[in-house]
Design an enzyme around this catalytic site. Structure first.
Site, short mmCIF file in Angstrom:
data_model
loop_
_atom_site.label_atom_id
_atom_site.label_comp_id
_atom_site.label_asym_id
_atom_site.label_seq_id
_atom_site.Cartn_x
_atom_site.Cartn_y
_atom_site.Cartn_z
N ASP A 181 0.82 -1.21 0.00
CA ASP A 181 0.00 0.00 0.00
C ASP A 181 0.86 1.26 0.00
O ASP A 181 1.88 1.32 0.68
CB ASP A 181 -0.87 0.06 1.27
CG ASP A 181 -1.81 -1.13 1.38
OD1 ASP A 181 -2.20 -1.68 0.35
OD2 ASP A 181 -2.13 -1.50 2.53
N HIS A 197 1.27 -7.78 0.51
CA HIS A 197 0.12 -8.61 0.86
C HIS A 197 -0.77 -8.83 -0.35
O HIS A 197 -0.69 -8.10 -1.34
CB HIS A 197 -0.65 -8.05 2.05
CG HIS A 197 -1.14 -6.65 1.89
ND1 HIS A 197 -0.33 -5.55 2.02
CD2 HIS A 197 -2.37 -6.17 1.60
CE1 HIS A 197 -1.03 -4.45 1.83
NE2 HIS A 197 -2.28 -4.79 1.56
C1 SIN Z 1 -5.91 -4.57 1.39
O1 SIN Z 1 -5.13 -4.79 0.48
O2 SIN Z 1 -5.88 -3.54 2.05
C2 SIN Z 1 -6.97 -5.60 1.74
C3 SIN Z 1 -6.39 -6.81 2.36
C4 SIN Z 1 -7.47 -7.82 2.71
O3 SIN Z 1 -8.65 -7.53 2.56
O4 SIN Z 1 -7.12 -8.90 3.19
#
Ligand code: SIN
Length: 278
Positions: free
Chosen positions: A97, A250
């Site tokens: 992010d 992530h």
């Molecule tokens: C995100 O990328 O902020 C969402 C991650 C998720 O919903 O597990």
């Protein structure tokens, strides 16, 4: 409070903590565990959006993401939602992010409100291990390089998320950020080297064309997502993941068609990222 490392390349579960009643020593221990393991997980946390905001503020100033639709009762808390009728999910691909910001956010605290009966796990990958897996030669080369990151192709009016159903994103006209960061950063908490390019937002190496950058970026993306660098988090209602964008990528799995998944996300401001120097 007990910190138990997860199976896999990153992550630790924090047991015996109630996020609403953390002492200053608990906050320091969680911050250190997050710096070391890249992401910390909690279960059975009962927090209203206002309480989640209060907890997040123990870790730094809050960054209100300009693209996420907020929860109605708390504008600083972003809604991460997939309804049964939706095909796309938020965060469904490896990314870090806010790397498109000049000062990227530290990380986010995501609180599960409703989870599917099966699926909807989130994968995290350690960018410490990715940096360590490089050969000495490639690491040295990358330590002298920077990369360009952008929000335009994701959040802009022609961007990937413009195809997302309903109003889960807004303000595409604000997707004007491009930022340059070192490819190997020195992590502000741990001091360790971390790979800082990601498939979501990195568009090229600084001074290289996108075409020239593609093969080396593809290699780094394959390396980053190797199984031995990854941990997988299974959500339950009340679970919390608090990740560090400078140490992890992530990826929210989209494997629960026809089910609802509702999360609340608060993002914490970060600091400028220095290049790692051996
Ligand atoms: C995100 O990328 O902020 C969402 C991650 C998720 O919903 O597990």
């Amino acid at each position: 409070m007990k910190i138990v490392p997860m199976q896999g390349g990153c992550g630790a579960e924090v047991q015996g903590a109630d996020l609403n009643t953390l002492t200053d020593a608990d906050v320091a221990a969680i911050r250190a565990a997050q710096g070391e393991h890249g992401v910390v997980f909690f279960h059975d946390q009962d927090m209203t959006p206002a309480q989640q905001l209060k907890v997040a503020r123990r870790f730094g100033d809050v960054n209100v993401n300009r693209f996420f639709t907020p929860v109605p009762e708390q504008p600083e808390v972003a809604l991460v939602l997939k309804e049964p009728r939706h095909e796309t999910n938020i965060g469904g691909g490896w990314h870090t992010d806010h790397s498109y910001d000049a000062i990227p956010a530290l990380g986010s605290m995501l609180h599960a409100k409703e989870v599917p009966t099966n699926g909807g796990d989130t994968l995290f990958a350690s960018m410490y291990l990715a940096a360590e897996a490089l050969s000495d030669g490639l690491r040295k080369t990358l330590m002298g390089m920077s990369a360009v990151h952008s929000s335009r192709h994701v959040f802009g009016s022609e961007g990937f998320y413009s195809r997302m159903e309903d109003d889960r994103y807004h303000n595409p006209e604000l997707a004007t950020q491009d930022a340059v960061h070192p490819v190997i950063v020195r992590h502000p908490v741990s001091g360790r080297a971390a790979l800082y390019v990601n498939p979501g937002f990195t568009i090229r190496f600084d001074g290289w064309t996108a075409e020239e950058s593609r093969p080396l970026l593809a290699y780094l993306y394959e390396l980053g997502a190797r199984e031995e660098h990854v941990c997988r988090f299974r959500w339950h209602e009340g679970s919390v993941a608090f990740w560090d964008n400078r140490a992890t990528w992530h990826h929210a799995l989209n494997d629960y068609p026809g089910e609802r998944r509702l999360m609340h996300r608060v993002t914490i401001e970060g600091e400028p990222l220095p290049a790692y120097a051996a």
